[in-house]
Design a protein around this motif. Sequence first.
Motif, PDB file in Angstrom:
ATOM      1  N   HIS A  23       0.811  -1.229   0.000  1.00 23.94           N
ATOM      2  CA  HIS A  23       0.000   0.000   0.000  1.00 23.94           C
ATOM      3  C   HIS A  23       0.840   1.273   0.000  1.00 23.94           C
ATOM      4  CE1 HIS A  23      -3.581  -2.361   0.381  1.00 23.94           C
ATOM      5  NE2 HIS A  23      -3.281  -2.813   1.578  1.00 23.94           N
ATOM      6  N   ASP A  70      -4.832 -12.063   2.204  1.00 21.33           N
ATOM      7  CA  ASP A  70      -5.814 -12.037   1.114  1.00 21.33           C
ATOM      8  C   ASP A  70      -5.572 -13.079   0.024  1.00 21.33           C
ATOM      9  OD1 ASP A  70      -3.679 -10.941  -0.220  1.00 21.33           O
ATOM     10  OD2 ASP A  70      -4.617  -8.989  -0.574  1.00 21.33           O
ATOM     11  N   ARG A  99     -11.362 -14.397   5.404  1.00 28.84           N
ATOM     12  CA  ARG A  99     -11.815 -13.136   4.809  1.00 28.84           C
ATOM     13  C   ARG A  99     -13.326 -12.984   4.962  1.00 28.84           C
ATOM     14  NH1 ARG A  99      -7.958  -9.215   3.633  1.00 28.84           N
ATOM     15  NH2 ARG A  99      -9.838  -8.223   2.817  1.00 28.84           N
TER      16      ARG A  99
HETATM   17 MG    MG Z   1      -5.221  -6.423   2.816  1.00 26.06          MG
END
Ligand code: MG
Length: 141
Positions: free
Chosen positions: A52, A118, A85
Amino acid sequence: MERTLAIIKPDAMGAGKAGKILAHLETSGFRVCALRMMRLTEAQAGAFYAVHRGRPFYESLVRFMTSGPVIPVVLEAENAVARLREVIGATDPAEAAEGTIRKLYAGSKERNAIHASDSPKAAAEEVSFFFPQEALVDPEG
Ligand code: MG
Ligand code: ATP
């Protein structure tokens, strides 16, 4: 059986919700293979969320993740990555399904109580980010 990584984030730790979140994970069928409590350094948080880097929320995310202790947890279940998730819910608790951990315990899109890997590839990398091979215990004994 598959393994994945969760992190109970500083907001949930500060609110005293770690035990409830671990209970929720166990009730949802995950077995704990390893866990530790620690305070991330800026370098560790920055490296963990390196994907990120450059996004508008990155600096604030690193500040948040270093603002208090966290509990990284290795969890095992069939299809663990995808199932975790589902159990944590959408990134933004306002969009998370009823009964998910983020719906129950998160306060905002940033302060959202829990992390989950993820993908299986990310899970393997993230487990080894926090735990050496010998720290992983077979939950069946
Ligand atoms: Mg993530
Ligand atoms: P995590 O990786 O922590 O499990 P996620 O996969 O649901 O969360 P990502 O897109 O990977 O979501 O974002 C990583 C984390 O960065 C989020 O969990 C949240 O804490 C923060 N974050 C993501 N998007 C935003 C945003 N738009 N505003 C503020 N914080 C954000």
